[in-house]
Design a protein around this motif. Structure first.
Motif, PDB file in Angstrom:
ATOM      1  N   SER A  31       0.766  -1.084   0.293  1.00 34.03           N
ATOM      2  CA  SER A  31       0.003  -0.032  -0.121  1.00 34.03           C
ATOM      3  C   SER A  31       0.511   1.010  -0.037  1.00 34.03           C
ATOM      4  N   TYR A  32       2.396   0.771  -0.209  1.00 31.38           N
ATOM      5  CA  TYR A  32       3.163   1.945   0.043  1.00 31.38           C
ATOM      6  C   TYR A  32       3.865   1.921  -1.518  1.00 31.38           C
ATOM      7  N   THR A  33       4.008   3.092  -1.773  1.00 28.51           N
ATOM      8  CA  THR A  33       5.090   4.319  -2.686  1.00 28.51           C
ATOM      9  C   THR A  33       6.482   3.952  -1.646  1.00 28.51           C
ATOM     10  N   MET A  34       7.386   3.169  -2.449  1.00 33.54           N
ATOM     11  CA  MET A  34       8.574   3.336  -2.390  1.00 33.54           C
ATOM     12  C   MET A  34       9.576   4.125  -2.194  1.00 33.54           C
ATOM     13  N   GLY A  35      10.626   4.806  -2.349  1.00 33.67           N
ATOM     14  CA  GLY A  35      11.367   5.515  -2.598  1.00 33.67           C
ATOM     15  C   GLY A  35      13.443   5.717  -1.982  1.00 33.67           C
ATOM     16  N   TRP A  36      13.678   5.787  -2.762  1.00 34.89           N
ATOM     17  CA  TRP A  36      15.050   5.646  -1.824  1.00 34.89           C
ATOM     18  C   TRP A  36      15.996   7.889  -1.926  1.00 34.89           C
ATOM     19  N   PHE A  37      16.113   7.834  -1.296  1.00 32.65           N
ATOM     20  CA  PHE A  37      17.017   8.899  -1.299  1.00 32.65           C
ATOM     21  C   PHE A  37      17.987   8.982  -0.663  1.00 32.65           C
ATOM     22  N   ARG A  38      19.097   9.854  -1.346  1.00 28.34           N
ATOM     23  CA  ARG A  38      20.510  10.355  -0.544  1.00 28.34           C
ATOM     24  C   ARG A  38      20.711  11.805   0.923  1.00 28.34           C
ATOM     25  N   GLN A  39      22.320  11.160   1.277  1.00 27.25           N
ATOM     26  CA  GLN A  39      22.394  12.991   1.010  1.00 27.25           C
ATOM     27  C   GLN A  39      23.885  12.233   1.310  1.00 27.25           C
ATOM     28  N   PRO A  41      27.735  14.310   2.637  1.00 26.46           N
ATOM     29  CA  PRO A  41      28.392  15.241   3.477  1.00 26.46           C
ATOM     30  C   PRO A  41      28.168  16.475   3.416  1.00 26.46           C
ATOM     31  N   GLY A  42      27.518  16.828   4.206  1.00 25.27           N
ATOM     32  CA  GLY A  42      27.838  18.699   3.565  1.00 25.27           C
ATOM     33  C   GLY A  42      26.617  18.992   3.175  1.00 25.27           C
ATOM     34  N   LYS A  43      25.775  17.922   2.358  1.00 30.37           N
ATOM     35  CA  LYS A  43      24.876  17.882   1.390  1.00 30.37           C
ATOM     36  C   LYS A  43      23.298  17.962   1.681  1.00 30.37           C
ATOM     37  N   GLU A  44      22.228  18.616   1.327  1.00 28.87           N
ATOM     38  CA  GLU A  44      20.838  18.152   0.993  1.00 28.87           C
ATOM     39  C   GLU A  44      20.637  16.536   1.078  1.00 28.87           C
ATOM     40  N   ARG A  45      19.431  16.634   1.639  1.00 30.03           N
ATOM     41  CA  ARG A  45      18.998  15.187   1.672  1.00 30.03           C
ATOM     42  C   ARG A  45      18.049  14.906  -0.026  1.00 30.03           C
ATOM     43  N   GLU A  46      19.189  13.970  -1.355  1.00 21.18           N
ATOM     44  CA  GLU A  46      17.545  14.233  -2.670  1.00 21.18           C
ATOM     45  C   GLU A  46      17.285  12.947  -3.373  1.00 21.18           C
ATOM     46  N   VAL A  93      24.412   8.716   2.428  1.00 19.57           N
ATOM     47  CA  VAL A  93      23.833   7.317   3.514  1.00 19.57           C
ATOM     48  C   VAL A  93      22.797   7.823   2.464  1.00 19.57           C
ATOM     49  N   TYR A  94      22.342   6.163   2.621  1.00 19.50           N
ATOM     50  CA  TYR A  94      21.249   6.079   1.401  1.00 19.50           C
ATOM     51  C   TYR A  94      19.851   5.963   2.192  1.00 19.50           C
ATOM     52  N   TYR A  95      18.596   6.085   2.093  1.00 24.11           N
ATOM     53  CA  TYR A  95      17.905   5.875   2.950  1.00 24.11           C
ATOM     54  C   TYR A  95      16.531   5.530   2.221  1.00 24.11           C
ATOM     55  N   CYS A  96      15.990   4.253   2.172  1.00 24.51           N
ATOM     56  CA  CYS A  96      14.497   3.861   1.655  1.00 24.51           C
ATOM     57  C   CYS A  96      13.416   4.802   2.862  1.00 24.51           C
ATOM     58  N   ALA A  97      12.071   5.360   2.047  1.00 21.77           N
ATOM     59  CA  ALA A  97      10.725   5.877   2.985  1.00 21.77           C
ATOM     60  C   ALA A  97       9.907   5.187   1.792  1.00 21.77           C
TER      61      ALA A  97
END
Length: 122
Positions: A31-39, A41-46, A93-97
């Motif tokens: 039931s969830y859309t899944m995304g990957w983001f990354r951050q 050092p010194g930068k915003e999460r994208e 650093v890679y994040y899933c959401a």
């Protein structure tokens, strides 16, 4: 409460590949859309990549087009990010959401993993 746990990060040489995985528990994964983001050092999460609830729709940031592939296995409650031809610019650093109504904006996501480090040596 959905819990997300990433794995598969590590140190890789430029030009190499990694496959990240994100395992979900505590909710109805499909039931969830899944995304990957990354951050980095010194930068915003994208934003990196996103996949729709049934896997029929995907979208990538320009930085990953042609190199990254997002996929999901709903029976296994897992989303993947295959990364090929890695460069030092991919170090982050890679994040899933997970989000019920989400696409490329981090604010659209309801749940986040703790992240996994990817380091690409040149």
């Amino acid at each position: 409460q959905v819990q997300l746990v990433e794995s598969g990060g590590g140190l890789v040489q430029a030009g190499g590949s990694l496959r990240l995985a994100c395992s979900s528990s505590g909710g109805t994964f499909g039931s969830y859309t899944m995304g990957w983001f990354r951050q980095a050092p010194g930068k915003e999460r994208e934003f990196v990549a996103v996949i729709s609830r049934n896997g029929g729709g995907t979208f990538y940031a320009d930085s990953g087009k042609g190199r990254f592939t997002i996929s999901r296995d709903n029976p296994k409650n897992t989303v993947y990010l295959q990364m090929n031809d890695l460069t030092s610019e991919d170090t982050a650093v890679y994040y899933c959401a997970a989000g019920r109504v989400a696409w490329t904006l981090s604010s659209q996501y309801d749940y986040w993993g703790q992240g996994t480090q990817v380091t690409v040596s040149s």
